[in-house]
Design a protein around this motif. Structure first.
Motif, short mmCIF file in Angstrom:
data_model
loop_
_atom_site.label_atom_id
_atom_site.label_comp_id
_atom_site.label_asym_id
_atom_site.label_seq_id
_atom_site.Cartn_x
_atom_site.Cartn_y
_atom_site.Cartn_z
N ARG A 144 -11.24 -39.67 -4.12
CA ARG A 144 -12.13 -39.19 -3.06
C ARG A 144 -12.14 -40.21 -1.93
O ARG A 144 -12.26 -41.40 -2.17
CB ARG A 144 -13.54 -38.99 -3.60
N PRO A 145 -12.05 -39.70 -0.67
CA PRO A 145 -12.09 -40.65 0.46
C PRO A 145 -13.40 -41.43 0.45
O PRO A 145 -14.47 -40.85 0.33
CB PRO A 145 -11.99 -39.75 1.70
N GLN A 146 -13.29 -42.70 0.53
CA GLN A 146 -14.46 -43.58 0.53
C GLN A 146 -14.92 -43.81 1.96
O GLN A 146 -14.09 -43.91 2.87
CB GLN A 146 -14.13 -44.92 -0.13
N PRO A 147 -16.24 -43.88 2.18
CA PRO A 147 -16.70 -44.17 3.55
C PRO A 147 -16.21 -45.56 3.97
O PRO A 147 -16.26 -46.50 3.18
CB PRO A 147 -18.23 -44.14 3.44
N ILE A 148 -15.75 -45.60 5.18
CA ILE A 148 -15.20 -46.86 5.69
C ILE A 148 -16.34 -47.65 6.32
O ILE A 148 -17.02 -47.15 7.22
CB ILE A 148 -14.09 -46.61 6.72
N GLU A 149 -16.55 -48.82 5.80
CA GLU A 149 -17.57 -49.69 6.36
C GLU A 149 -16.97 -50.39 7.57
O GLU A 149 -15.88 -50.98 7.49
CB GLU A 149 -18.04 -50.71 5.33
N PRO A 150 -17.69 -50.32 8.71
CA PRO A 150 -17.12 -50.93 9.92
C PRO A 150 -17.05 -52.44 9.79
O PRO A 150 -17.94 -53.07 9.23
CB PRO A 150 -18.10 -50.51 11.03
N ASN A 151 -15.98 -52.98 10.35
CA ASN A 151 -15.87 -54.44 10.37
C ASN A 151 -16.65 -54.99 11.56
O ASN A 151 -17.24 -54.23 12.34
CB ASN A 151 -14.40 -54.88 10.38
N GLU A 152 -16.67 -56.26 11.73
CA GLU A 152 -17.45 -56.92 12.79
C GLU A 152 -17.03 -56.43 14.17
O GLU A 152 -17.86 -56.18 15.04
CB GLU A 152 -17.30 -58.44 12.67
N MET A 153 -15.73 -56.26 14.37
CA MET A 153 -15.21 -55.82 15.67
C MET A 153 -15.69 -54.40 15.98
O MET A 153 -16.12 -54.12 17.10
CB MET A 153 -13.69 -55.89 15.66
N ASP A 154 -15.62 -53.50 14.98
CA ASP A 154 -16.09 -52.13 15.18
C ASP A 154 -17.58 -52.11 15.48
O ASP A 154 -18.05 -51.36 16.35
CB ASP A 154 -15.80 -51.27 13.94
N ARG A 155 -18.34 -52.90 14.74
CA ARG A 155 -19.79 -52.94 14.93
C ARG A 155 -20.12 -53.42 16.35
O ARG A 155 -20.95 -52.82 17.04
CB ARG A 155 -20.43 -53.87 13.90
N LEU A 156 -19.45 -54.48 16.81
CA LEU A 156 -19.69 -54.99 18.15
C LEU A 156 -19.27 -53.97 19.22
O LEU A 156 -19.95 -53.81 20.24
CB LEU A 156 -18.95 -56.32 18.36
N GLY A 157 -18.16 -53.27 18.99
CA GLY A 157 -17.71 -52.24 19.93
C GLY A 157 -18.73 -51.12 20.04
O GLY A 157 -19.04 -50.66 21.14
N ASN A 158 -19.25 -50.66 18.89
CA ASN A 158 -20.27 -49.61 18.90
C ASN A 158 -21.53 -50.08 19.62
O ASN A 158 -22.15 -49.31 20.36
CB ASN A 158 -20.61 -49.17 17.47
#
Length: 194
Positions: A144-158
């Motif tokens: 089953r596809p697992q939810p992808i936890e955002p990394n630091e770069m993704d979090r900062l971009g959001n």
């Protein structure tokens, strides 16, 4: 040398081990039996007395698993070697060899002109010995596809996008308020001029 699978006593794959290139089949491997310590002090005294009478040079061994010369089928999530099917195949192969030898003895006892073509041994077809060790439900859960936890770069971009949207909204509010002020000033000027 070649790498072959090592399985536990239930047939579950453990790891690969190196063996001679000619190795085939399935053979057990052993580990020393670890004695359990008695909890009753009188049992300790009895065991000590027995050990003093009969020293053992070789430790007791038990089967820990099997070294299997049959390659694992690709695509299995948790490879399981079917030991019961292997033993049944070994029995069938032994019975086929015995039957062939019996027929061969009968054939070779005939006079040469009555023999006909020489007999050829036909081994039984080897069954599929590697099977899936996981249930379909376990495989579904695993795949089953697992939810992808955002990394630091993704979090900062959001976070940056959120801040830009907030700034845009504030700019639009400022422009709306500026237009209202200009409208009020124009009305005020028109009232003063009238």
């Amino acid at each position: 040398m070649k790498a072959v699978p090592k399985v536990n006593t239930d047939g579950l794959y453990l790891e690969d081990t190196l063996v001679d290139d000619a190795f085939s089949g399935a053979v057990p491997f052993y580990v020393p039996v670890v004695p359990t310590l008695p909890t009753d002090p009188s049992e300790v005294e009895q065991e000590t007395a027995l050990e003093n009478k009969q020293p053992e040079d070789t430790p007791e061994l038990e089967i820990a698993g099997y070294i299997v010369g049959i390659p694992v089928i690709p695509g299995l999530y948790r490879p399981l070697f079917d030991l019961a099917a292997w033993e049944a195949y070994q029995d069938a192969e032994s019975a086929a060899k015995d039957a062939f030898l019996s027929e061969y003895d009968q054939w070779s006892a005939l006079p040469e002109e009555e023999r006909g073509k020489p007999l050829i041994y036909q081994a039984p077809i080897q069954p599929t010995l590697w099977i899936e060790g996981l249930t379909p439900e376990e495989i579904e859960e695993l795949t089953r596809p697992q939810p992808i936890e955002p990394n630091e770069m993704d979090r900062l971009g959001n976070e940056m996008v959120t801040r830009e949207l907030e700034a845009l909204e504030l700019r639009q509010q400022n422009e709306a308020q500026g237009a209202q002020i200009v409208g009020l000033e124009l009305r005020l000027l028109s009232l003063e001029n009238s």
